[in-house]
Design a protein around this motif. Structure first.
Motif, PDB file in Angstrom:
ATOM      1  N   LYS A 184       0.806  -1.221   0.000  1.00  0.00           N
ATOM      2  CA  LYS A 184       0.000   0.000   0.000  1.00  0.00           C
ATOM      3  C   LYS A 184       0.841   1.275   0.000  1.00  0.00           C
ATOM      4  O   LYS A 184       0.369   2.343  -0.380  1.00  0.00           O
ATOM      5  N   GLN A 185       2.119   1.136   0.389  1.00  0.00           N
ATOM      6  CA  GLN A 185       3.007   2.305   0.374  1.00  0.00           C
ATOM      7  C   GLN A 185       3.819   2.391  -0.921  1.00  0.00           C
ATOM      8  O   GLN A 185       4.714   3.216  -1.043  1.00  0.00           O
ATOM      9  N   GLY A 186       3.481   1.528  -1.866  1.00  0.00           N
ATOM     10  CA  GLY A 186       4.202   1.513  -3.140  1.00  0.00           C
ATOM     11  C   GLY A 186       4.880   0.175  -3.361  1.00  0.00           C
ATOM     12  O   GLY A 186       5.159  -0.559  -2.402  1.00  0.00           O
ATOM     13  N   LEU A 187       5.145  -0.153  -4.612  1.00  0.00           N
ATOM     14  CA  LEU A 187       5.663  -1.474  -4.950  1.00  0.00           C
ATOM     15  C   LEU A 187       7.087  -1.718  -4.466  1.00  0.00           C
ATOM     16  O   LEU A 187       7.576  -2.847  -4.516  1.00  0.00           O
ATOM     17  N   ASN A 188       7.762  -0.690  -4.010  1.00  0.00           N
ATOM     18  CA  ASN A 188       9.097  -0.881  -3.451  1.00  0.00           C
ATOM     19  C   ASN A 188       9.044  -1.329  -1.990  1.00  0.00           C
ATOM     20  O   ASN A 188      10.069  -1.598  -1.374  1.00  0.00           O
ATOM     21  N   GLY A 189       7.833  -1.394  -1.450  1.00  0.00           N
ATOM     22  CA  GLY A 189       7.652  -1.904  -0.092  1.00  0.00           C
ATOM     23  C   GLY A 189       7.514  -0.789   0.919  1.00  0.00           C
ATOM     24  O   GLY A 189       7.554   0.385   0.583  1.00  0.00           O
ATOM     25  N   PRO A 190       7.304  -1.150   2.176  1.00  0.00           N
ATOM     26  CA  PRO A 190       7.230  -2.530   2.674  1.00  0.00           C
ATOM     27  C   PRO A 190       5.847  -3.147   2.499  1.00  0.00           C
ATOM     28  O   PRO A 190       4.901  -2.469   2.103  1.00  0.00           O
ATOM     29  N   LEU A 191       5.750  -4.457   2.803  1.00  0.00           N
ATOM     30  CA  LEU A 191       4.467  -5.140   2.803  1.00  0.00           C
ATOM     31  C   LEU A 191       3.656  -4.705   4.020  1.00  0.00           C
ATOM     32  O   LEU A 191       4.194  -4.590   5.119  1.00  0.00           O
ATOM     33  N   ASP A 192       2.363  -4.457   3.828  1.00  0.00           N
ATOM     34  CA  ASP A 192       1.499  -4.147   4.967  1.00  0.00           C
ATOM     35  C   ASP A 192       1.248  -5.409   5.795  1.00  0.00           C
ATOM     36  O   ASP A 192       1.137  -5.346   7.021  1.00  0.00           O
ATOM     37  N   SER A 193       1.139  -6.544   5.097  1.00  0.00           N
ATOM     38  CA  SER A 193       0.952  -7.846   5.747  1.00  0.00           C
ATOM     39  C   SER A 193       1.325  -8.909   4.715  1.00  0.00           C
ATOM     40  O   SER A 193       1.581  -8.585   3.557  1.00  0.00           O
ATOM     41  N   PHE A 194       1.354 -10.142   5.174  1.00  0.00           N
ATOM     42  CA  PHE A 194       1.674 -11.220   4.241  1.00  0.00           C
ATOM     43  C   PHE A 194       0.539 -12.231   4.287  1.00  0.00           C
ATOM     44  O   PHE A 194       0.202 -12.753   5.360  1.00  0.00           O
ATOM     45  N   PRO A 195      -0.104 -12.508   3.145  1.00  0.00           N
ATOM     46  CA  PRO A 195      -1.324 -13.331   3.130  1.00  0.00           C
ATOM     47  C   PRO A 195      -1.057 -14.814   3.405  1.00  0.00           C
ATOM     48  O   PRO A 195       0.058 -15.312   3.230  1.00  0.00           O
ATOM     49  N   LEU A 196      -2.120 -15.512   3.807  1.00  0.00           N
ATOM     50  CA  LEU A 196      -2.047 -16.961   3.989  1.00  0.00           C
ATOM     51  C   LEU A 196      -2.371 -17.690   2.687  1.00  0.00           C
ATOM     52  O   LEU A 196      -1.891 -18.796   2.458  1.00  0.00           O
ATOM     53  N   LYS A 197      -3.190 -17.053   1.857  1.00  0.00           N
ATOM     54  CA  LYS A 197      -3.590 -17.686   0.606  1.00  0.00           C
ATOM     55  C   LYS A 197      -2.376 -17.807  -0.322  1.00  0.00           C
ATOM     56  O   LYS A 197      -1.703 -16.820  -0.622  1.00  0.00           O
ATOM     57  N   GLU A 198      -2.117 -19.037  -0.782  1.00  0.00           N
ATOM     58  CA  GLU A 198      -0.890 -19.299  -1.527  1.00  0.00           C
ATOM     59  C   GLU A 198      -0.818 -18.563  -2.859  1.00  0.00           C
ATOM     60  O   GLU A 198       0.258 -18.149  -3.286  1.00  0.00           O
TER      61      GLU A 198
END
Length: 254
Positions: free
Chosen positions: A178-192
Motif C-alpha cells: 500500500k506504500q508503493g511497490l518498493n515496499g514494505p508489505l502491509d501484511s503477508f497473506p495466507l492464501k498461496e
C-alpha cells in the motif's frame, strides 16, 4: 521439473530444435538447455581445433547435452505428454532403426504394432500443430490484462496457485504494497496464490546469475517484511531461489 532457462520458453520452434538462440543485441549464442553463452567474434578451441562461435555452440550442445532431440525427449511427461514407452520408440527411430528393428528391441515380435505406434505419434504431431495455432490465435484475442503472468518454470510444483492474470497480479500487489511497490508489505497473506504473486514481485530485487550470502539475502528482504526469514524460506520452497546445502550461497533459479 527439469532445470530449464526461462529463455527456452520464449524461443521459436526452430530455435528449440537447434538448441540455441542468437541474441543480436549482445551478439551471443545462448544454449537453451543450460544457459551457456558463446560470444560471436571469438575463436574457441576444442580438441586442438579452433571453431567460430556458431559452430562451437553446436559442439557444446552435442558434448554437454548429447543433442536437442535427447534433451527434449527426456523432459518431464508434464511437458512432452509422452509415456516412457513412446519415448523409447522415438529414440530408437531417431537412431535409424526400422519398424522391424524396433519390434525386436522391444520384444513385441510384430512390426505392425510398431507401425501403429508410429502412426499414432504422427497424428499426435498434427494435433499439436493445430492446438498451437489455436492457442496463438486465442492469445491474440485475449486482452493483455487477462493473460497470465510468466512464472519461473523451475517452480517445484506448478498448479492453480500460479494461474494469476496480469490484472489479478496488479490487484494483489496494490493490496499488499500500500506504500508503493518498493515496499514494505502491509501484511503477508495466507492464501498461496497471493503469496506467489508477492514472491514473484520480490524476485525483482535480486539479479540473475549472481550469488548471495544469507546475510545479503536477509538485507534485501528485511525492509520488505518483518518476518524476512519466512520470505527467504518460501522463495526456496517455491523453487524461485536455490541455495547450497549449508545455506552459504543463494541464487535465482533460472
Amino acid at each position: 521439473m527439469n532445470n530449464i532457462p526461462e529463455l527456452f520458453w520464449h524461443a521459436t520452434q526452430n530455435e528449440i530444435k537447434q538448441g540455441y538462440f542468437y541474441n543480436e543485441d549482445t551478439d551471443e549464442f545462448t544454449c537453451l538447455i543450460c544457459g551457456e553463452s558463446i560470444r560471436n567474434g571469438i575463436i574457441y578451441p576444442e580438441n586442438n581445433i579452433l571453431y567460430e562461435a556458431k559452430k562451437y555452440i553446436e559442439i557444446h550442445i552435442a558434448k554437454c547435452h548429447h543433442s536437442s532431440f535427447h534433451f527434449l525427449l527426456n523432459l518431464d511427461k508434464k511437458l512432452t505428454g509422452l509415456t516412457d514407452h513412446q519415448k523409447l520408440i522415438l529414440e530408437l527411430f531417431y537412431e535409424g532403426n526400422s519398424d522391424n528393428d524396433v519390434a525386436k528391441v522391444l520384444g513385441t515380435g510384430s512390426t505392425s504394432t510398431i507401425r501403429n505406434h508410429r502412426f499414432s505419434l504422427r497424428e499426435k504431431q498434427k494435433q499439436a500443430k493445430v492446438f498451437l495455432a489455436i492457442m496463438e490465435l486465442l492469445g491474440e484475442q485475449i486482452p493483455k490484462k487477462q493473460s497470465f503472468i510468466d512464472i519461473p518454470r523451475n517452480a517445484k510444483q506448478v498448479d492453480e496457485r500460479f494461474a494469476i492474470t496480469k490484472q489479478e497480479n496488479e490487484s494483489i500487489l496494490n493490496s499488499y504494497f500500500k506504500q508503493g511497490l518498493n515496499g514494505p508489505l502491509d501484511s503477508f497473506p495466507l492464501k498461496e496464490k497471493k503469496r506467489v504473486a508477492i514472491l514473484q514481485h520480490i524476485l525483482k530485487k535480486f539479479t540473475a546469475n549472481q550469488r548471495y550470502t544469507e546475510k545479503e539475502v536477509n538485507a534485501i528482504l528485511k525492509p520488505l517484511y518483518e518476518d524476512y526469514v519466512l520470505l527467504r524460506r518460501l522463495l526456496i520452497d517455491y523453487g524461485f531461489m536455490t541455495r547450497t546445502q549449508d545455506g552459504s550461497s543463494y541464487w535465482l533459479t533460472l
